[in-house]
Motif scaffolding. Structure first.
Motif, PDB file in Angstrom:
ATOM      1  N   ASN A   1      -1.952 -49.079 -27.000  1.00 19.09           N
ATOM      2  CA  ASN A   1      -1.788 -47.647 -26.783  1.00 19.09           C
ATOM      3  C   ASN A   1      -0.365 -47.320 -26.336  1.00 19.09           C
ATOM      4  N   PHE A   2       0.566 -48.164 -26.700  1.00 16.15           N
ATOM      5  CA  PHE A   2       1.956 -47.982 -26.313  1.00 16.15           C
ATOM      6  C   PHE A   2       2.573 -46.912 -27.182  1.00 16.15           C
ATOM      7  N   ASP A   3       3.054 -45.814 -26.589  1.00 13.31           N
ATOM      8  CA  ASP A   3       3.523 -44.679 -27.387  1.00 13.31           C
ATOM      9  C   ASP A   3       5.034 -44.469 -27.338  1.00 13.31           C
ATOM     10  N   ARG A   4       5.793 -45.422 -26.806  1.00  8.03           N
ATOM     11  CA  ARG A   4       7.240 -45.247 -26.694  1.00  8.03           C
ATOM     12  C   ARG A   4       8.002 -46.043 -27.751  1.00  8.03           C
ATOM     13  N   VAL A   5       7.442 -46.223 -28.917  1.00  4.37           N
ATOM     14  CA  VAL A   5       8.090 -46.978 -29.989  1.00  4.37           C
ATOM     15  C   VAL A   5       8.782 -45.988 -30.918  1.00  4.37           C
ATOM     16  N   PRO A   6      10.114 -46.042 -31.018  1.00  2.00           N
ATOM     17  CA  PRO A   6      10.808 -45.108 -31.910  1.00  2.00           C
ATOM     18  C   PRO A   6      10.498 -45.404 -33.376  1.00  2.00           C
ATOM     19  N   LEU A   7      10.475 -44.362 -34.185  1.00  2.00           N
ATOM     20  CA  LEU A   7      10.186 -44.529 -35.602  1.00  2.00           C
ATOM     21  C   LEU A   7      11.357 -45.157 -36.343  1.00  2.00           C
ATOM     22  N   ILE A   8      12.562 -44.828 -35.950  1.00  2.00           N
ATOM     23  CA  ILE A   8      13.754 -45.354 -36.613  1.00  2.00           C
ATOM     24  C   ILE A   8      14.703 -45.856 -35.530  1.00  2.00           C
ATOM     25  N   SER A   9      15.282 -47.022 -35.760  1.00  2.21           N
ATOM     26  CA  SER A   9      16.226 -47.561 -34.803  1.00  2.21           C
ATOM     27  C   SER A   9      17.295 -48.348 -35.546  1.00  2.21           C
ATOM     28  N   ASP A  10      18.505 -48.324 -35.015  1.00  2.00           N
ATOM     29  CA  ASP A  10      19.598 -49.062 -35.632  1.00  2.00           C
ATOM     30  C   ASP A  10      19.793 -50.429 -34.988  1.00  2.00           C
ATOM     31  N   ARG A  11      18.857 -50.812 -34.150  1.00  3.68           N
ATOM     32  CA  ARG A  11      18.880 -52.121 -33.496  1.00  3.68           C
ATOM     33  C   ARG A  11      17.449 -52.512 -33.153  1.00  3.68           C
ATOM     34  N   PRO A  12      17.191 -53.779 -32.859  1.00  5.40           N
ATOM     35  CA  PRO A  12      15.826 -54.178 -32.494  1.00  5.40           C
ATOM     36  C   PRO A  12      15.352 -53.419 -31.253  1.00  5.40           C
ATOM     37  N   VAL A  13      14.120 -52.991 -31.269  1.00  6.34           N
ATOM     38  CA  VAL A  13      13.550 -52.244 -30.144  1.00  6.34           C
ATOM     39  C   VAL A  13      12.898 -53.216 -29.169  1.00  6.34           C
ATOM     40  N   GLN A  14      13.273 -53.098 -27.898  1.00  3.03           N
ATOM     41  CA  GLN A  14      12.604 -53.851 -26.837  1.00  3.03           C
ATOM     42  C   GLN A  14      11.778 -52.840 -26.055  1.00  3.03           C
TER      43      GLN A  14
END
Length: 183
Positions: free
Chosen positions: A26-39
């Motif tokens: 239920n993690f809702d802080r994941v960006p749809l587009i990113s120019d680098r790996p998302v942590q």
């Protein structure tokens, strides 16, 4: 309540069209587009990596994988290879540990998956409490390093030759954006 994210590296020479499954949680802080790996989160405690008795990796592989992440500025308390005096491999919630297991009958893993990592985040603090990595017996180069990346909170990053690419055959050793800035 903790959020559970299950992520894995999919695809192989045998399943070239396979890809990663959707994130479970239920993690809702994941960006749809990113120019680098998302942590999506960082550890609450400096984790200890423990390789369980039947995990299909050798000591050289785990040391190489952990050292790759150490060289990027990530910290680990220690690395234990098939030595589990506190029975963390059997615990349901091994807080403070990244536990590496072999895939067993009780673990649901897609046939095309090479491995899967589940990391558990405290929703109030947004910190990782523990992670479990499940490996198949045919460990390939970069898979363990990729899965430790998930255990550190990184999601897939679909850049060709990147370590966190969701497709094994399109991945590689590019580590751009994986440096820990919080030394």
């Amino acid at each position: 309540m903790a959020t559970i994210l299950a992520v894995g590296i999919f695809g192989s020479l045998f399943f070239p069209s396979a890809k990663a499954s959707n994130y479970d949680g239920n993690f809702d802080r994941v960006p749809l587009i990113s120019d680098r790996p998302v942590q999506v989160a960082q550890w609450a405690y400096t984790p200890t990596v423990i390789v369980c008795e039947h995990a299909p990796i050798n000591q050289r592989q785990i040391l190489k994988a952990v050292n790759l992440w150490k060289n990027l500025g990530h910290r680990f308390y220690s690395t234990q290879y098939k030595h589990d005096p506190m029975n963390k491999c059997l615990m349901k919630e091994p807080v403070g540990y990244i536990v590496v297991h072999m895939v067993t009958a009780g673990i649901r893993l897609e046939e095309t998956s090479l491995a899967q990592t589940r990391f558990y985040i405290d929703n109030l603090t947004n910190k990782i409490l523990y992670a479990k990595i499940y490996m198949r017996s045919d460990v390939r180069e970069t898979v363990l390093e990729h899965e430790i990346g998930h255990a550190l909170g990184y999601l897939h990053y679909n850049k060709i030759n990147h370590l966190m690419n969701e497709k094994w055959q399109q991945g590689g050793w590019d580590k751009e954006g994986l440096e820990n800035k919080r030394q």
